[in-house]
Design a protein around this motif. Sequence first.
Motif, PDB file in Angstrom:
ATOM      1  N   TYR A 163       8.466   0.617   2.311  1.00 41.87           N
ATOM      2  CA  TYR A 163       7.811   0.427   3.469  1.00 41.87           C
ATOM      3  C   TYR A 163       7.731  -1.367   3.730  1.00 41.87           C
ATOM      4  O   TYR A 163       7.773  -1.815   4.537  1.00 41.87           O
ATOM      5  N   LEU A 164       7.545  -1.828   2.489  1.00 40.55           N
ATOM      6  CA  LEU A 164       7.374  -3.358   2.566  1.00 40.55           C
ATOM      7  C   LEU A 164       8.498  -4.031   2.951  1.00 40.55           C
ATOM      8  O   LEU A 164       8.800  -5.007   3.495  1.00 40.55           O
ATOM      9  N   GLY A 165       9.617  -3.305   2.463  1.00 38.74           N
ATOM     10  CA  GLY A 165      11.027  -4.080   2.752  1.00 38.74           C
ATOM     11  C   GLY A 165      11.299  -3.935   4.155  1.00 38.74           C
ATOM     12  O   GLY A 165      11.948  -4.422   4.771  1.00 38.74           O
ATOM     13  N   ALA A 166      10.887  -2.673   4.979  1.00 40.57           N
ATOM     14  CA  ALA A 166      10.938  -2.437   6.148  1.00 40.57           C
ATOM     15  C   ALA A 166      10.275  -3.601   6.973  1.00 40.57           C
ATOM     16  O   ALA A 166      10.690  -3.867   7.968  1.00 40.57           O
ATOM     17  N   ILE A 167       9.089  -3.713   6.423  1.00 41.50           N
ATOM     18  CA  ILE A 167       8.392  -4.815   7.198  1.00 41.50           C
ATOM     19  C   ILE A 167       9.145  -6.075   7.104  1.00 41.50           C
ATOM     20  O   ILE A 167       9.146  -6.994   8.272  1.00 41.50           O
ATOM     21  N   TRP A 168       9.513  -6.524   5.949  1.00 43.01           N
ATOM     22  CA  TRP A 168      10.361  -7.912   6.085  1.00 43.01           C
ATOM     23  C   TRP A 168      11.479  -7.836   6.926  1.00 43.01           C
ATOM     24  O   TRP A 168      11.627  -8.885   7.642  1.00 43.01           O
ATOM     25  N   LEU A 169      12.254  -6.699   6.994  1.00 47.45           N
ATOM     26  CA  LEU A 169      13.402  -6.865   7.805  1.00 47.45           C
ATOM     27  C   LEU A 169      12.860  -6.806   9.405  1.00 47.45           C
ATOM     28  O   LEU A 169      13.468  -7.571  10.196  1.00 47.45           O
ATOM     29  N   ALA A 170      11.584  -6.230   9.655  1.00 44.25           N
ATOM     30  CA  ALA A 170      11.034  -6.581  10.999  1.00 44.25           C
ATOM     31  C   ALA A 170      10.800  -7.804  11.314  1.00 44.25           C
ATOM     32  O   ALA A 170      10.918  -8.235  12.331  1.00 44.25           O
ATOM     33  N   ILE A 171      10.288  -8.540  10.237  1.00 49.05           N
ATOM     34  CA  ILE A 171       9.672 -10.010  10.509  1.00 49.05           C
ATOM     35  C   ILE A 171      10.965 -10.821  10.934  1.00 49.05           C
ATOM     36  O   ILE A 171      11.211 -11.643  11.843  1.00 49.05           O
ATOM     37  N   VAL A 172      12.194 -10.510   9.870  1.00 47.79           N
ATOM     38  CA  VAL A 172      13.446 -11.309  10.164  1.00 47.79           C
ATOM     39  C   VAL A 172      13.939 -11.014  11.457  1.00 47.79           C
ATOM     40  O   VAL A 172      14.323 -12.100  12.304  1.00 47.79           O
ATOM     41  N   SER A 173      13.794  -9.776  12.045  1.00 49.49           N
ATOM     42  CA  SER A 173      14.431  -9.427  13.320  1.00 49.49           C
ATOM     43  C   SER A 173      13.570  -9.841  14.280  1.00 49.49           C
ATOM     44  O   SER A 173      14.319 -10.397  15.404  1.00 49.49           O
ATOM     45  N   SER A 174      12.348  -9.957  14.074  1.00 48.40           N
ATOM     46  CA  SER A 174      11.401 -10.509  15.376  1.00 48.40           C
ATOM     47  C   SER A 174      11.593 -12.086  15.534  1.00 48.40           C
ATOM     48  O   SER A 174      11.580 -12.452  16.488  1.00 48.40           O
ATOM     49  N   THR A 210       0.921  -1.273   0.223  1.00 48.24           N
ATOM     50  CA  THR A 210      -0.116  -0.139   0.008  1.00 48.24           C
ATOM     51  C   THR A 210       0.946   1.266  -0.098  1.00 48.24           C
ATOM     52  O   THR A 210       0.457   2.203  -0.572  1.00 48.24           O
ATOM     53  N   TYR A 211       2.129   1.173   0.703  1.00 50.27           N
ATOM     54  CA  TYR A 211       2.918   2.390   0.857  1.00 50.27           C
ATOM     55  C   TYR A 211       4.228   2.173   0.015  1.00 50.27           C
ATOM     56  O   TYR A 211       5.212   2.907   0.519  1.00 50.27           O
ATOM     57  N   GLY A 212       4.204   1.321  -0.735  1.00 48.73           N
ATOM     58  CA  GLY A 212       5.405   1.212  -1.586  1.00 48.73           C
ATOM     59  C   GLY A 212       6.542   0.227  -1.136  1.00 48.73           C
ATOM     60  O   GLY A 212       6.343  -0.402  -0.027  1.00 48.73           O
ATOM     61  N   ILE A 213       7.246  -0.162  -2.137  1.00 45.92           N
ATOM     62  CA  ILE A 213       8.240  -1.274  -1.724  1.00 45.92           C
ATOM     63  C   ILE A 213       9.158  -1.146  -0.747  1.00 45.92           C
ATOM     64  O   ILE A 213       9.697  -1.814   0.005  1.00 45.92           O
TER      65      ILE A 213
END
Length: 570
Positions: A247-258, A242-245
């Motif tokens: 922000y999606l990349g940041a979500i992916w990084l956050a999932i990896v770190s979590s 919804t907010y571009g690639i």
Amino acid sequence: MMGAAWAYESLNFGGYWAWDPVENASLVPWLVLVAGIHTMLIYKHTGHSLRSTFLFILLSLLLVLYSTYLTRSGDLQETSVHAFTGEGITKWHLRAFVLAFLLPSLVLYIKRFKLLPHIAKEEETSSREFWMFIGSLVLFLSAVTIICMTSLPVFNKIAGLFVGRGTEVFKPLAFSEDTVFAYNRIQIFVAIILGILTAFTQFLKYKNTSSKFVWRNLLWPTLASVVIASLILAFGGINYNTYGIGYLGAIWLAIVSSVYAVIANSAYIWVGLNGKLKVSGGSISHLGFGLMLVGILISSSKKETISFNTSGIFINFGKDSKEKPGENLTLVKGLRTDMGKYWVTYEKDSAHPKKPLWYYHLKFENKENNEVFVLKPNAFINYKGNEGLMANPDAKHHLGYDVFTYITSLPDPNKTKDTSTFKTETVNIGDTLFYSKGFAVVENVSSRDNIPGAGMSPTDSASIATIKVFAKSESIYTVDPLLINKGGNLMSFPDTIAAEGLVLQLQKVQGNKVEVGVKESDSVMQYLTLKAYKFPMINLLWLGTIIMVAGFAVSTVRRVQLNRNKLQKI
């Protein structure tokens, strides 16, 4: 998180968190307090960070007081529907209350700053205390960012004293705007950093740690985290664009770190602490925190609207509403309606015995597995003189996801009073009547004498018409209007098809001829408009919360035991 769970079950926020000022005011003191707890541990083990600990603990109290002012003064009423006022305490009383604690506290802290014990030597970058302090600083900066963004209306009032009252130097985040993304685009990076720090910091030693020790203990948890996170990203369908690639990349990084935080802390409990849960409070809390982050990221990024409009009835929510007509489904009472993988029927409604509150019984039928369940969101209009809709949600909880619903619109009873009248049609049995949305056929009229029942005499009679209605929507209905002749007085009892807004009344029967009253009215149709979401993996959020609290409890019990042992030795 208790408030988030309550909001999820009781408020029409559309979830468990909306970055509302009331939520932020509750969160910020906790962030600063947790930062203070970590620096307190640093001081206990190394002698560092006592000054920071005093500051964080002091600010946590001041932020509680300031949060009370924010949410109770009314200064945020234009940016939040939950910024309360009118509590019998003026905003100047609240301002004075905050200043009465703020000014003396900061003056004393500054005055005694140099007297607080501290170690001049800097921490080693390979030490546990260095990265714990970095984590505490990130929590503190996160809290500062949130409270500043929440306080923009207050900053405008202060600036107005110098540049003119009413001037908006800073643009406040109004609740009708995309407030959630304004916060998320910053806090997503906080999640990334905290996830990584809570993963590897536990493996470090205080004072200094050799790189060989770190890699020997972290190698396998790191590899396992990369594999598991990769599988989630590859097959989990997390494609929130919804907010571009970026922000999606940041979500992916956050999932990896979590995921890294979950795996690494689980490994530390069994490897670093030999599975001794009694001494693993910190790791248990960090594990729960990692699960919370995973649950937040997946349930929010994969949050799916399932109430797309298939009924063709579009509601105007007004220019200030965040609701989109295409994402809200209008249900007509008694009419089975298509909603994605479900059939939904607005079956009935019931009133609260003591409050002006209505519960709407919505039957969900899963097209794929024949699962059937009923949700009962409630709502009411114009409560205590306040215009608008007040609604509370209901959700069906599954192991892997929730179906979350709330009412977004109801017909205003004051604006839908029936002012239409009956139009009389004289027809023969078997003839057709037309109305704007279809036609009706008078199939039969039967009469009965000697009607049993209270107040009826043997000379009274009744006529019942059987009328079949064929709607343009291809739906077919059968109605049975009733006409009673009681002592020469005719009493008509009409029958209604709410889905068509149609009322049919039997007015007169004379042989093969009948007079039928036809009335069309929008007020006849009972309907509601619904918003429904699917929250996948949301149980990870609640499970993580419980585990995190359990970790705090384990740490608390251990700390009490250690202090008791010290006292016994003395």
